[in-house]
Design a protein around this motif. Structure first.
Motif, PDB file in Angstrom:
ATOM      1  N   ARG B 278       0.604  -0.910   0.164  1.00  0.00           N
ATOM      2  CA  ARG B 278      -0.107   0.129  -0.240  1.00  0.00           C
ATOM      3  C   ARG B 278       0.653   1.371  -0.056  1.00  0.00           C
ATOM      4  N   GLY B 281       2.458   1.141  -2.888  1.00  0.00           N
ATOM      5  CA  GLY B 281       2.005   1.015  -4.424  1.00  0.00           C
ATOM      6  C   GLY B 281       2.706  -0.306  -5.446  1.00  0.00           C
ATOM      7  N   TRP B 282       3.124  -1.513  -4.584  1.00  0.00           N
ATOM      8  CA  TRP B 282       3.367  -2.449  -5.567  1.00  0.00           C
ATOM      9  C   TRP B 282       2.211  -2.490  -6.150  1.00  0.00           C
ATOM     10  N   THR B 283       0.916  -3.132  -5.215  1.00  0.00           N
ATOM     11  CA  THR B 283      -0.287  -3.993  -5.842  1.00  0.00           C
ATOM     12  C   THR B 283      -1.316  -2.752  -5.887  1.00  0.00           C
ATOM     13  N   THR B 284      -2.768  -3.174  -6.023  1.00  0.00           N
ATOM     14  CA  THR B 284      -3.776  -2.198  -6.091  1.00  0.00           C
ATOM     15  C   THR B 284      -4.823  -3.488  -4.998  1.00  0.00           C
TER      16      THR B 284
END
Lengths: 482, 506
Positions: B278, B281-284
């Motif tokens: 989070r 911002g690696w994945t959503t």
């Protein structure tokens, strides 16, 4: 194979036992309107935290002396004050003036019990641990010694019934430690503090006085330097007293007299309830309270007590040694217990301290005495609903201190028989006390029998300890735990 | 000496009768009531109380027997409607029943005491008796929190002791009894299967294999009879009993308080990765999983790492069991190897099992105690595990008194075990009187002290309003998990090594 940390383990174990006893009821639990000693201590916190110092011992609208008025010297009052401040911080309801009377709650019990534990650790357990750790004794006996000194009576009274005896006894023990290390001035400070915490420490005053007197004599060669030593001790003692009594010395409007009359209440009777001493037992045969005036009873008390105390003290002065100090402490405090005025059954704790400290000389005899002193307080435990912990702690004590039996094994068959009879008799009497109701004609029969049985034991022990002090040479009374 | 120690600890237990009781107290009171007041066919059906009977039938019979004594103390506790009934006599009776049934524990200890064999000789039976009888984990869980683990562990030790004395049928009998008392011991059943099959039914002499079919039959008879006697009366409601014993719905990967096992670490790593994802911002991936402080959520959906279901935990457990099976197969008929296997098996189930309770660490610690008196390495591992394991039980006790007592109890036991074992393993050559820990182990123990103090006192001082109530539990669980896994790995290595040494001698 020497077990390291054995002393530390046993010290921690005694703390666990004390924590266990703390879970049980205290004196006067759920018992309005007066409750008991627990409420008295809480009330003193309330008084000292809310009222100005001049009013602590005085009868005022806010301080009704008939409701657990302060009757210990000022150091207890300061202790209550400090504890009271902490109580106030945690929950002001604990010490609200007048509104907190009879306040009871599980959290409050936890707070009060912890205050006892902290005081105990700071004063008594520290003294005992320090004393034993630095003693020249075989390591394998040190833990037995510690276990013997943590006798059931002290645990049950402080952590069950609820009192702070560990503070005054701890300070007295520090005085003994300082004395044994030759630090007389520190001993004087410690003992004065003990005396100013509970006036009953007077039981120990005569031996300490004579020992210090003799050591002044012993330490210096010329009369001048001896006198200087004595004066130094006197000055230190007076300074300690002055420091503690300072707030009460200032106002000369009868405050000092008021405090003294609270601390030494001679208007109370010669004994209250049933206690295992000479007067109570004599009263069974001869109703002394009816025959004699209170003032003449008081003089007889003084006479008999002095009759036994001063020879012991003088003996200590002329044959000044640590061994004699221990024995003199035992004999004088036992004399006071047996013969003086207004003795409580709890006062036996003042005798048990020197007996336990002297236990290396006679481990089993000390163990026997300490067990009987625990037994003598049985009626008190019954009143407080503490029979289960009293029994469990006694059983644990017997198991832990059991090795002391073997240390005095060279004893004759008669001795072992006597010990057996004593144990069986006490057990039977305890059972009868707990199970059988009192006959209507004698509503306190069993309590009286418990006192008389204990008194019989104490008198015989008294004779034995006197014999040891005066007749047994130092060569024959070797330390059994070496 | 054993009975002297037992008497002492018994009087100690009496002193803790008035202490805090958990809901387990009401659980057992309810079972007393259900077994006493209701007919047999209602035992596993009744749900007047939320604490329904979820132990096997022999335990129900045990409660039934107790209920007849309970009558004498306070018959009111035996009324099913009297939920949360806790009169003074009820408390007294229940506490005394736990204290009394610990006699079974003492008997179990006695059976193991002289047969475990020790290279140290001398005082090792006394020290072993002390370590087992005064085990502080059992003290806390049984005599404060309230359970009957002493009784159950006693039966386990009777079984293990029988193996040690090469009485294999008796061992099978006791273990069957145990399984019918508390089915959690299924965790270590594989060890029994493999050992009894390999060491009792098969005999290899001079590369000639004999299969003792008769022995297998005898074993079967013992087990079947025991189960039969236990489940016989419940044959009609077998389905119902099973659903009570193995409730797979509503049970998540972890208990509310994560047991210090592998999944605790898995959870925390998952959380850290989720939070990092989070932040950076690696994945959503949506982090709808409950916050790490909402410990009451038991159903876990992992955010980053793959979710773990019961089948996965079973496979991991079986994989972790391999060392145990290996040593049992390669060294048959060695009772001490059997004990090692029990420990390895208990470890595997604890570390990788589904919905493991933190109390299960005691099933690992008790058999390990048997090994502690004989080898220095096992002694070190025992000390590390027992200290870590007992501290991990701290969150069970949170009321003021018990908060203080637990510290003194665990401290005293740990210090006592350390002292006694040091004296036992005294090595005159190196002249060191104390058990040696590696420097990182010592650091871990210091950290453990800090974690323990944080859990007991510091957290409530720093966060009085309770905004992060599960933080200390989380820290405790993860920190102890590290310790437990470390001891496990070292123990596996030690077990395989010993085994190798002996097979080399052959």
């Amino acid at each position: 194979m020497d077990v390291p940390f054995k002393l530390e383990v046993i010290a921690l174990t005694t703390v666990i036992i004390k924590l266990g006893v703390s879970l049980f009821p205290y004196s006067g639990k759920n018992n309005p309107p007066m409750f008991g000693d627990y409420e008295a201590q809480r009330h003193w916190m309330e008084i000292t935290v809310n009222l100005p110092i001049q009013d602590w011992y005085r009868n005022t609208t806010d301080n009704d002396l008939l409701y657990w008025g302060l009757d210990y010297p000022p150091l207890t009052a300061y202790h209550s004050y400090l504890t009271g401040l902490m109580a106030k911080k945690i929950n002001p309801d604990y010490v609200n003036l007048l509104a907190s009377r009879g306040f009871e709650s599980p959290n409050h019990q936890f707070f009060m019990r912890m205050s006892v534990l902290v005081s105990d650790c700071l004063f008594f357990i520290s003294a005992l641990y320090f004393y034993i750790k630095n003693l020249k004794m075989d390591n394998k006996y040190k833990w037995v010694f510690f276990a013997l000194c943590s006798h059931p009576g002290l645990t049950l009274i402080d952590y069950g019934h609820f009192q702070y005896n560990s503070v005054s006894l701890g300070l007295a023990l520090w005085a003994i430690i300082f004395v044994s290390k030759g630090r007389n001035l520190w001993a004087a400070v410690a003992f004065s503090a003990a005396l100013n915490f509970k006036q009953m420490e007077l039981y120990h005053a005569i031996p300490i006085f004579f020992y210090l007197l003799a050591s002044c004599h012993r330490k210096a060669s010329t009369l001048m330097s001896q006198l200087v030593n004595l004066i130094k001790i006197g000055v230190v003692t007076l300074a300690t007293f002055a420091l503690i009594w300072y707030p009460f010395l200032q106002l000369h409007d009868g405050l000092l007299q008021q405090v003294l009359s609270r601390v030494f209440p001679f208007n109370r009777g010669i004994f209250e309830d049933y206690v295992a001493n000479f007067w109570c037992t004599l009263n069974v045969l001869v109703k002394i309270r009816r025959i004699l005036e209170p003032t003449s009873i008081a003089s007889y008390c003084l006479l008999l007590t002095a009759l036994f105390s001063f020879p012991c003290g003088l003996h200590l002065y002329f044959k000044n040694s640590l061994r004699n100090l221990h024995l003199c402490l035992i004999n004088v405090s036992l004399a006071f217990f047996l013969f003086s005025y207004h003795v409580h059954e709890k006062s036996i704790l003042l005798v048990t301290l020197p007996v336990s400290i002297a236990s290396p000389y006679f481990p089993f005899t000390a163990f026997w005495f300490l067990s009987i002193s625990h037994f003598s307080m049985l009626p008190l435990y019954a009143k407080d609903d503490l029979i289960l912990p009293a029994g469990a702690v006694l059983a644990l004590y017997c198991l832990l201190a059991n090795s002391s039996l073997k240390l005095e094994m060279g004893r004759s068959m008669q001795f072992k028989c006597l010990a057996g009879i004593s144990a069986i008799g006490s057990a039977v009497l305890a059972l009868l006390f707990l199970i059988c109701p009192n006959p209507p004609a004698y509503p306190y029969l069993w309590t009286l029998l418990v006192s008389v049985w204990s008194f019989a034991h104490f008198s015989v022990f008294f004779a034995y300890f006197l014999y040891v002090q005066f007749w047994v040479g130092s060569q024959s009374l070797k330390l059994k735990m070496q | 000496m054993l009975w002297r120690i037992f008497a002492s600890i018994t009087f100690g237990k009496l002193l803790f009768i008035p202490s805090y009781r958990s809901t387990d107290f009401e659980v057992h009171r309810n079972w007393l009531a259900v077994t006493h007041s209701l007919p047999l066919n209602k035992w596993y059906v009744d749900d007047t109380s939320q604490w329904t009977l979820d132990y096997p039938p022999l335990f129900a019979w045990f409660e039934y027997l107790l209920s007849w004594v309970a009558c004498l103390f306070d018959p009111e506790m035996l009324k099913v409607e009297n939920l949360n009934y806790a009169s003074q006599n009820t408390v007294l009776f229940q506490r005394i029943s736990v204290i009394f049934t610990d006699v079974v524990y003492a008997l179990g200890v006695q059976k193991c005491l002289y047969s475990i064999g020790s290279t140290q000789g001398g005082n090792s039976p006394t020290i072993l008796a002390f370590l087992l009888l005064c085990n502080v984990g059992l003290f806390i869980v049984d005599h404060i929190h309230f359970q009957y683990n002493g009784f159950l562990t006693g039966i386990l030790l009777l079984s293990v002791g029988s193996i040690l004395q090469k009485e294999n049928l008796k061992a099978a009998f006791w273990f069957s009894v145990l399984l019918n008392l508390k089915h959690i011991y299924l965790y270590i059943a594989p060890v029994y299967f493999v050992y009894l099959f390999r060491s009792y039914c098969i005999e290899i002499q001079k590369s000639r294999l004999t299969f003792h079919f008769k022995r297998l039959i005898k074993l079967g008879m013992v087990v079947v009879t025991t189960f039969g006697v236990a489940y016989g009366p419940f044959v009609g409601q077998f389905q119902q009993v099973m659903s009570r014993l193995f409730p797979f719905e509503n049970r998540g990967l972890c208990h509310a308080y994560w047991a210090p096992n592998f999944w605790a670490i898995y959870n925390i790593v998952d959380k850290i990765l989720a939070v990092s994802a989070r932040l950076f911002g690696w994945t959503t991936v949506s982090t709808t999983t409950a916050s790490m402080t909402g410990g009451l959520v038991q159903e876990f959906e992992h955010a980053i790492l793959p979710s773990v279901g019961p089948k996965t935990t079973l496979i991991c457990t079986l994989l972790a069991l391999i060392p145990a099976i290996v040593i049992l197969l390669r060294q048959p008929n060695q009772p001490r190897v059997f004990v090692r296997a029990i420990v390895l098996c208990a470890f595997a189930s604890f570390l990788f099992g589904w919905h493991v309770h933190e109390k299960a660490i005691l099933i690992v610690i008790t058999p390990l105690t048997l090994l502690a008196v004989s080898s220095h390495e096992d002694c070190r591992l025992f000390l590390l595990l027992s200290i870590t394991g007992h501290v991990s039980l701290f969150p069970l006790l949170f009321t003021p008194f018990e908060n203080v007592s637990k510290i003194f109890l665990v401290l005293t036991y740990s210090l006592a075990s350390y002292s006694f074992l040091s004296a036992l393993h005294y090595d005159p050559k190196s002249k060191s009187t104390l058990v040696k820990f590696r420097s990182w182990e010592r650091l871990f123990l210091y950290g453990l002290v800090a974690v323990a103090l944080f859990e007991s006192f510091i957290h409530s001082m720093v966060d009085p309003s309770g905004k992060l109530p599960f933080l200390p539990l989380l820290i405790m669980s993860v920190y102890c998990a590290v310790g437990v896994i470390y001891v496990w790995l070292l123990f596996v290595i030690a077990s395989l090594k010993t085994e190798k040494k002996i097979s080399k001698q052959k």
